[in-house]
Design a protein around this motif. Sequence first.
Motif, PDB file in Angstrom:
ATOM      1  N   PRO A  96     -17.781  -9.810  -4.320  1.00 24.45           N
ATOM      2  CA  PRO A  96     -18.398  -8.850  -5.256  1.00 24.45           C
ATOM      3  C   PRO A  96     -18.950  -7.594  -4.562  1.00 24.45           C
ATOM      4  O   PRO A  96     -18.733  -6.470  -5.035  1.00 24.45           O
ATOM      5  N   ARG A  97     -19.618  -7.770  -3.435  1.00 27.46           N
ATOM      6  CA  ARG A  97     -20.155  -6.601  -2.709  1.00 27.46           C
ATOM      7  C   ARG A  97     -19.019  -5.769  -2.124  1.00 27.46           C
ATOM      8  O   ARG A  97     -19.073  -4.538  -2.134  1.00 27.46           O
ATOM      9  N   ALA A  98     -18.001  -6.449  -1.594  1.00 29.63           N
ATOM     10  CA  ALA A  98     -16.858  -5.736  -1.030  1.00 29.63           C
ATOM     11  C   ALA A  98     -16.140  -4.936  -2.111  1.00 29.63           C
ATOM     12  O   ALA A  98     -15.747  -3.785  -1.891  1.00 29.63           O
ATOM     13  N   THR A  99     -15.988  -5.517  -3.284  1.00 27.76           N
ATOM     14  CA  THR A  99     -15.332  -4.828  -4.396  1.00 27.76           C
ATOM     15  C   THR A  99     -16.113  -3.579  -4.793  1.00 27.76           C
ATOM     16  O   THR A  99     -15.529  -2.507  -5.008  1.00 27.76           O
ATOM     17  N   ALA A 100     -17.413  -3.693  -4.866  1.00 29.41           N
ATOM     18  CA  ALA A 100     -18.250  -2.537  -5.226  1.00 29.41           C
ATOM     19  C   ALA A 100     -18.112  -1.418  -4.186  1.00 29.41           C
ATOM     20  O   ALA A 100     -18.027  -0.231  -4.541  1.00 29.41           O
ATOM     21  N   LEU A 101     -18.064  -1.779  -2.923  1.00 30.71           N
ATOM     22  CA  LEU A 101     -17.914  -0.788  -1.856  1.00 30.71           C
ATOM     23  C   LEU A 101     -16.558  -0.090  -1.951  1.00 30.71           C
ATOM     24  O   LEU A 101     -16.453   1.128  -1.805  1.00 30.71           O
ATOM     25  N   VAL A 102     -15.523  -0.857  -2.210  1.00 33.46           N
ATOM     26  CA  VAL A 102     -14.183  -0.280  -2.360  1.00 33.46           C
ATOM     27  C   VAL A 102     -14.143   0.654  -3.562  1.00 33.46           C
ATOM     28  O   VAL A 102     -13.645   1.784  -3.464  1.00 33.46           O
ATOM     29  N   GLU A 103     -14.659   0.208  -4.694  1.00 40.52           N
ATOM     30  CA  GLU A 103     -14.639   1.041  -5.897  1.00 40.52           C
ATOM     31  C   GLU A 103     -15.376   2.356  -5.674  1.00 40.52           C
ATOM     32  O   GLU A 103     -14.927   3.413  -6.120  1.00 40.52           O
ATOM     33  N   ALA A 104     -16.485   2.312  -4.968  1.00 42.07           N
ATOM     34  CA  ALA A 104     -17.264   3.524  -4.699  1.00 42.07           C
ATOM     35  C   ALA A 104     -16.529   4.483  -3.769  1.00 42.07           C
ATOM     36  O   ALA A 104     -16.733   5.697  -3.837  1.00 42.07           O
ATOM     37  N   SER A 105     -15.663   3.968  -2.914  1.00 43.84           N
ATOM     38  CA  SER A 105     -14.984   4.816  -1.924  1.00 43.84           C
ATOM     39  C   SER A 105     -13.724   5.485  -2.458  1.00 43.84           C
ATOM     40  O   SER A 105     -13.240   6.449  -1.871  1.00 43.84           O
ATOM     41  N   MET A 106     -13.187   5.013  -3.556  1.00 44.35           N
ATOM     42  CA  MET A 106     -11.898   5.520  -4.047  1.00 44.35           C
ATOM     43  C   MET A 106     -11.939   7.004  -4.395  1.00 44.35           C
ATOM     44  O   MET A 106     -10.941   7.702  -4.231  1.00 44.35           O
ATOM     45  N   SER A 107     -13.060   7.514  -4.841  1.00 48.05           N
ATOM     46  CA  SER A 107     -13.130   8.924  -5.233  1.00 48.05           C
ATOM     47  C   SER A 107     -13.049   9.865  -4.033  1.00 48.05           C
ATOM     48  O   SER A 107     -12.819  11.071  -4.214  1.00 48.05           O
ATOM     49  N   ASP A 108     -13.201   9.351  -2.828  1.00 45.30           N
ATOM     50  CA  ASP A 108     -13.116  10.182  -1.626  1.00 45.30           C
ATOM     51  C   ASP A 108     -11.727  10.153  -0.997  1.00 45.30           C
ATOM     52  O   ASP A 108     -11.536  10.650   0.116  1.00 45.30           O
ATOM     53  N   ILE A 109     -10.764   9.556  -1.691  1.00 41.98           N
ATOM     54  CA  ILE A 109      -9.386   9.450  -1.193  1.00 41.98           C
ATOM     55  C   ILE A 109      -8.478  10.221  -2.141  1.00 41.98           C
ATOM     56  O   ILE A 109      -8.557  10.058  -3.356  1.00 41.98           O
ATOM     57  N   ASP A 110      -7.616  11.072  -1.585  1.00 43.93           N
ATOM     58  CA  ASP A 110      -6.670  11.826  -2.406  1.00 43.93           C
ATOM     59  C   ASP A 110      -5.348  11.098  -2.587  1.00 43.93           C
ATOM     60  O   ASP A 110      -4.714  11.212  -3.634  1.00 43.93           O
ATOM     61  N   LEU A 111      -4.905  10.410  -1.537  1.00 44.28           N
ATOM     62  CA  LEU A 111      -3.611   9.733  -1.577  1.00 44.28           C
ATOM     63  C   LEU A 111      -3.735   8.392  -0.876  1.00 44.28           C
ATOM     64  O   LEU A 111      -4.164   8.323   0.276  1.00 44.28           O
ATOM     65  N   LEU A 112      -3.361   7.351  -1.579  1.00 42.50           N
ATOM     66  CA  LEU A 112      -3.325   6.006  -1.018  1.00 42.50           C
ATOM     67  C   LEU A 112      -1.861   5.649  -0.829  1.00 42.50           C
ATOM     68  O   LEU A 112      -1.099   5.611  -1.800  1.00 42.50           O
ATOM     69  N   ALA A 113      -1.464   5.426   0.412  1.00 38.57           N
ATOM     70  CA  ALA A 113      -0.084   5.081   0.741  1.00 38.57           C
ATOM     71  C   ALA A 113      -0.043   3.605   1.129  1.00 38.57           C
ATOM     72  O   ALA A 113      -0.619   3.205   2.140  1.00 38.57           O
ATOM     73  N   ILE A 114       0.617   2.803   0.310  1.00 39.56           N
ATOM     74  CA  ILE A 114       0.716   1.366   0.544  1.00 39.56           C
ATOM     75  C   ILE A 114       2.001   1.086   1.310  1.00 39.56           C
ATOM     76  O   ILE A 114       3.086   1.507   0.890  1.00 39.56           O
ATOM     77  N   VAL A 115       1.867   0.365   2.425  1.00 42.23           N
ATOM     78  CA  VAL A 115       3.012  -0.003   3.251  1.00 42.23           C
ATOM     79  C   VAL A 115       3.159  -1.527   3.193  1.00 42.23           C
ATOM     80  O   VAL A 115       2.496  -2.247   3.942  1.00 42.23           O
ATOM     81  N   PRO A 116       4.014  -2.020   2.283  1.00 45.89           N
ATOM     82  CA  PRO A 116       4.176  -3.470   2.159  1.00 45.89           C
ATOM     83  C   PRO A 116       5.153  -4.020   3.190  1.00 45.89           C
ATOM     84  O   PRO A 116       5.933  -3.277   3.796  1.00 45.89           O
ATOM     85  N   LEU A 117       5.106  -5.338   3.355  1.00 41.42           N
ATOM     86  CA  LEU A 117       6.129  -5.998   4.155  1.00 41.42           C
ATOM     87  C   LEU A 117       7.436  -5.943   3.372  1.00 41.42           C
ATOM     88  O   LEU A 117       7.428  -5.988   2.138  1.00 41.42           O
ATOM     89  N   GLU A 118       8.535  -5.838   4.086  1.00 40.56           N
ATOM     90  CA  GLU A 118       9.844  -5.780   3.444  1.00 40.56           C
ATOM     91  C   GLU A 118      10.769  -6.800   4.074  1.00 40.56           C
ATOM     92  O   GLU A 118      10.868  -6.877   5.298  1.00 40.56           O
ATOM     93  N   ALA A 119      11.461  -7.551   3.242  1.00 44.87           N
ATOM     94  CA  ALA A 119      12.406  -8.558   3.735  1.00 44.87           C
ATOM     95  C   ALA A 119      13.507  -7.906   4.572  1.00 44.87           C
ATOM     96  O   ALA A 119      13.996  -8.496   5.540  1.00 44.87           O
ATOM     97  N   ALA A 120      13.882  -6.687   4.214  1.00 47.50           N
ATOM     98  CA  ALA A 120      14.947  -5.987   4.940  1.00 47.50           C
ATOM     99  C   ALA A 120      14.478  -5.442   6.289  1.00 47.50           C
ATOM    100  O   ALA A 120      15.307  -5.110   7.128  1.00 47.50           O
ATOM    101  N   ARG A 121      13.170  -5.353   6.484  1.00 46.53           N
ATOM    102  CA  ARG A 121      12.629  -4.806   7.741  1.00 46.53           C
ATOM    103  C   ARG A 121      11.577  -5.760   8.293  1.00 46.53           C
ATOM    104  O   ARG A 121      10.416  -5.434   8.388  1.00 46.53           O
ATOM    105  N   ILE A 122      12.003  -6.918   8.669  1.00 48.89           N
ATOM    106  CA  ILE A 122      11.069  -7.937   9.136  1.00 48.89           C
ATOM    107  C   ILE A 122      10.532  -7.566  10.515  1.00 48.89           C
ATOM    108  O   ILE A 122      11.298  -7.279  11.434  1.00 48.89           O
ATOM    109  N   ILE A 123       9.221  -7.546  10.621  1.00 49.04           N
ATOM    110  CA  ILE A 123       8.543  -7.373  11.905  1.00 49.04           C
ATOM    111  C   ILE A 123       7.893  -8.723  12.195  1.00 49.04           C
ATOM    112  O   ILE A 123       6.972  -9.134  11.499  1.00 49.04           O
TER     113      ILE A 123
END
Length: 179
Positions: A96-123
């Motif tokens: 719950p505290r971590a979620t509140a901290l994350v929610e409060a920080s989102m307004s200071d970010i312009d672009l969130l780039a998510i880099v998921p794992l990919e089956a085609a590019r296994i590391i």
Amino acid sequence: MRIVVSGTHASGKSTLISDFHAIRPEFRVLTDPFDDLDLDDPTGERSFARQLRVTASRVQESASWSSVISERGPLDFLAYLTALERLGCSDGDLLPRATALVEASMSDIDLLAIVPLEAARIIHVPDDEDPALRLAMDEALPELVDDLDRDGLLPRTITITGSPEARLRLLLEASAPSS
């Protein structure tokens, strides 16, 4: 533009940021907080909570900067804490505290780039990199993104996939100044 590149460990974030910075050197790079902290248990609940606080502070401190790219943001560590809880390695008391901290920080970010794992590019990662945690975090991250989106708290978000060249092109296009 304030960019956060998020994803589980060994997903290609560092390479993407390095390639991006080579082309866009005006961006300040904020490295993974893991590299700057002396952590006794790097994959433990307290370590992730500490890294969450560091990234939230960095996001807030860099809010006035015009060009910054950060390897990891608060959302990463909420995803790790969620993954620990799902793996039975945490009771979830910090969520719950971590979620509140994350929610409060989102307004200071312009672009969130998510880099998921990919089956085609296994590391592949060694066992000491906790592959189960890596996968659990990779599964938790998009669910948390969906939650933030439903709550109207999500900054502009892109998912970065493909070859290193394709990933870089996607990030460059998403971060291009508006004309």
